[in-house]
Design a protein around this motif. Sequence first.
Motif, short mmCIF file in Angstrom:
data_model
loop_
_atom_site.label_atom_id
_atom_site.label_comp_id
_atom_site.label_asym_id
_atom_site.label_seq_id
_atom_site.Cartn_x
_atom_site.Cartn_y
_atom_site.Cartn_z
N ILE A 100 0.85 -1.19 0.00
CA ILE A 100 0.00 0.00 0.00
C ILE A 100 0.89 1.24 0.00
N PRO A 101 0.37 2.37 -0.49
CA PRO A 101 1.17 3.60 -0.49
C PRO A 101 1.53 4.02 0.94
N PRO A 102 2.62 4.75 1.09
CA PRO A 102 3.09 5.10 2.44
C PRO A 102 2.09 5.87 3.29
N MET A 103 1.40 6.84 2.72
CA MET A 103 0.48 7.61 3.56
C MET A 103 -0.73 6.79 3.97
N ARG A 104 -1.17 5.87 3.13
CA ARG A 104 -2.27 4.99 3.53
C ARG A 104 -1.81 4.06 4.65
N ASP A 105 -0.55 3.63 4.59
CA ASP A 105 0.00 2.79 5.65
C ASP A 105 0.07 3.56 6.96
N VAL A 106 0.48 4.81 6.91
CA VAL A 106 0.53 5.65 8.11
C VAL A 106 -0.87 5.80 8.70
N GLN A 107 -1.87 6.04 7.84
CA GLN A 107 -3.24 6.17 8.32
C GLN A 107 -3.70 4.88 8.99
N ARG A 108 -3.35 3.75 8.39
CA ARG A 108 -3.71 2.45 8.96
C ARG A 108 -3.05 2.28 10.33
N LEU A 109 -1.78 2.61 10.41
CA LEU A 109 -1.07 2.46 11.68
C LEU A 109 -1.60 3.40 12.76
N ARG A 110 -1.97 4.61 12.37
CA ARG A 110 -2.57 5.54 13.34
C ARG A 110 -3.88 4.97 13.87
N GLY A 111 -4.67 4.39 12.99
CA GLY A 111 -5.93 3.78 13.41
C GLY A 111 -5.70 2.64 14.38
N GLU A 112 -4.69 1.81 14.12
CA GLU A 112 -4.39 0.71 15.03
C GLU A 112 -3.91 1.24 16.38
N THR A 113 -3.10 2.29 16.35
CA THR A 113 -2.59 2.88 17.59
C THR A 113 -3.74 3.43 18.42
N LEU A 114 -4.67 4.11 17.77
CA LEU A 114 -5.84 4.64 18.49
C LEU A 114 -6.70 3.51 19.05
N ALA A 115 -6.87 2.45 18.28
CA ALA A 115 -7.68 1.32 18.75
C ALA A 115 -7.05 0.67 19.97
N LEU A 116 -5.72 0.53 19.95
CA LEU A 116 -5.03 -0.08 21.08
C LEU A 116 -5.09 0.79 22.33
N SER A 117 -5.12 2.11 22.13
CA SER A 117 -5.15 3.01 23.28
C SER A 117 -6.57 3.19 23.82
#
Length: 52
Positions: free
Chosen positions: A33-50
Amino acid sequence: MLSEDLDAASAAYRVGYQDASYFNREYKSLFGIPPMRDVQRLRGETLALSGR
């Protein structure tokens, strides 16, 4: 990009790429996936974990 809130072009130049679009293509080739979409995905996972 995630921890320093960088866009893909800034990250590309920081790691030595002279062409941001080439960095985007290489990133997508490696990670699927493109880098910015990957960053968005990772931010979503980080928020879900928190729990937010």
